[in-house]
Design an enzyme around this catalytic site. Structure first.
Site, PDB file in Angstrom:
ATOM      1  CB  SER A  80     -23.597  39.244 -12.206  1.00 54.03           C
ATOM      2  OG  SER A  80     -22.557  38.921 -13.107  1.00 54.03           O
TER       3      SER A  80
HETATM    4  N1  SAH Z   1     -21.529  41.050 -17.223  1.00 58.54           N
HETATM    5  C1  SAH Z   1     -22.454  39.981 -17.522  1.00 58.54           C
HETATM    6  C2  SAH Z   1     -22.197  38.734 -16.715  1.00 58.54           C
HETATM    7  C3  SAH Z   1     -20.987  38.050 -17.182  1.00 58.54           C
HETATM    8  S1  SAH Z   1     -20.780  36.318 -16.838  1.00 58.54           S
HETATM    9  C4  SAH Z   1     -23.890  40.411 -17.408  1.00 58.54           C
HETATM   10  O1  SAH Z   1     -24.144  41.576 -17.042  1.00 58.54           O
HETATM   11  O2  SAH Z   1     -24.785  39.624 -17.708  1.00 58.54           O
HETATM   12  C5  SAH Z   1     -19.132  36.164 -17.460  1.00 58.54           C
HETATM   13  C6  SAH Z   1     -19.026  36.149 -18.955  1.00 58.54           C
HETATM   14  O3  SAH Z   1     -17.654  36.255 -19.284  1.00 58.54           O
HETATM   15  C7  SAH Z   1     -19.517  34.857 -19.606  1.00 58.54           C
HETATM   16  O4  SAH Z   1     -20.495  35.150 -20.553  1.00 58.54           O
HETATM   17  C8  SAH Z   1     -18.254  34.290 -20.262  1.00 58.54           C
HETATM   18  O5  SAH Z   1     -18.505  33.624 -21.484  1.00 58.54           O
HETATM   19  C9  SAH Z   1     -17.442  35.553 -20.479  1.00 58.54           C
HETATM   20  N2  SAH Z   1     -15.996  35.366 -20.671  1.00 58.54           N
HETATM   21  C10 SAH Z   1     -15.171  34.460 -20.086  1.00 58.54           C
HETATM   22  N3  SAH Z   1     -13.911  34.639 -20.521  1.00 58.54           N
HETATM   23  C11 SAH Z   1     -13.930  35.681 -21.404  1.00 58.54           C
HETATM   24  C12 SAH Z   1     -12.937  36.334 -22.196  1.00 58.54           C
HETATM   25  N4  SAH Z   1     -11.655  35.964 -22.186  1.00 58.54           N
HETATM   26  N5  SAH Z   1     -13.339  37.353 -22.995  1.00 58.54           N
HETATM   27  C13 SAH Z   1     -14.621  37.760 -23.041  1.00 58.54           C
HETATM   28  N6  SAH Z   1     -15.596  37.165 -22.309  1.00 58.54           N
HETATM   29  C14 SAH Z   1     -15.264  36.158 -21.503  1.00 58.54           C
END
Ligand code: SAH
Length: 242
Positions: A80
């Site tokens: 992000s």
């Molecule tokens: N917090 C992260 C950015 C996250 S992007 C950082 O600091 O880099 C969102 C992420 O959520 C993606 O990697 C995606 O694969 C994950 N995601 C989506 N659905 C999910 C779920 N049900 N459980 C765990 N992760 C999930």
């Protein structure tokens, strides 16, 4: 991500030195403070300490301190944009000693920042559903010595019961509604933050507070853009494009 409206800069061979990136990090932190987006001392220190460039694939590393999300390995996964971390963590009141759950590990950067804030007396648990993304995050965190963070491969829309309850929970993918298991795994007096809404801009960033008597209050604090939450309490594959 292209379909979501962010302009991702073109991949290129990294040219910036560590020193340059360190300088850009300090400048980004200064700007976030100046803009009033970053206020907490603990988070300022964390953002100064954690090298964001180490959580980004080589071909995007030079863009580490731009206010954009950047692609990382996995299906639609991103790191992000920098200001989103103070946006989430300051609203949560993330603090030393907290037990913190992150849903959506992505790059691992958010987990590292959280670990710097909660400290060794606290606990950081982060769950990632995409195996390739999970491996990327785990590698990043281990390389930088964040071995005490619990990095879990699984469906975080169901939370992570083995280490529940949590004082603070951040969901970093957009939910159809706040997943019930996450509310259950929140301590009384705890807070949860999550983007709620479909895959197209804008999603509501919702802050949920669980009162000491167990009742729930929630309010919208901003509008944001996140990739869709998958899994049992997420969006079904057919309902979005990434
Ligand atoms: N917090 C992260 C950015 C996250 S992007 C950082 O600091 O880099 C969102 C992420 O959520 C993606 O990697 C995606 O694969 C994950 N995601 C989506 N659905 C999910 C779920 N049900 N459980 C765990 N992760 C999930």
């Amino acid at each position: 991500m292209g379909t979501l409206g962010w302009i991702i800069p073109p991949p290129r061979r990294p040219r910036k030195t560590r020193g340059q990136l360190r300088g850009e990090r300090a400048e980004r932190v200064r700007r976030l403070m100046e803009e009033g987006l970053l206020n907490s001392g603990a988070l300022v220190e964390a953002m100064m300490r954690v090298p964001r460039e180490e959580f980004i694939p080589e071909e995007y590393r030079d863009y580490a301190y731009l206010e954009v999300p950047l692609p990382i390995p996995g299906r639609g996964s991103t790191i992000s944009c920098p200001h989103s971390y103070p946006l989430f963590y300051e609203a949560l009141g993330l603090d030393r000693g907290d037990s913190f759950l992150e849903v959506g590990t992505g790059s691992g950067y958010g987990a590292a920042l959280a670990y710097e804030v909660v400290g060794a007396m606290g606990r950081v648990v982060t769950v990632e559903i995409d195996e390739e993304t999970y491996r990327f995050a785990k590698r990043n965190l281990e390389r930088l010595g964040y071995t005490k963070i619990h990095v879990i491969l699984g469906d975080g829309s169901k939370g992570y019961p083995p280490l529940a309850p949590y004082d603070k929970i951040a969901v970093t993918a957009s939910c159809p509604s706040i997943p019930e298991p996450l509310i259950q795994q929140l301590n009384p007096g705890g807070r949860l933050i999550a983007p709620v809404g479909p895959a197209d801009y804008p999603q509501d960033l919702i802050l949920v507070e669980k009162e000491l008597n167990g009742s729930i209050r929630s309010k919208k604090i901003d509008e944001v853009l996140y990739i869709p939450l998958r899994g049992e309490y997420g969006w079904r594959a057919r309902t979005y494009r990434v």
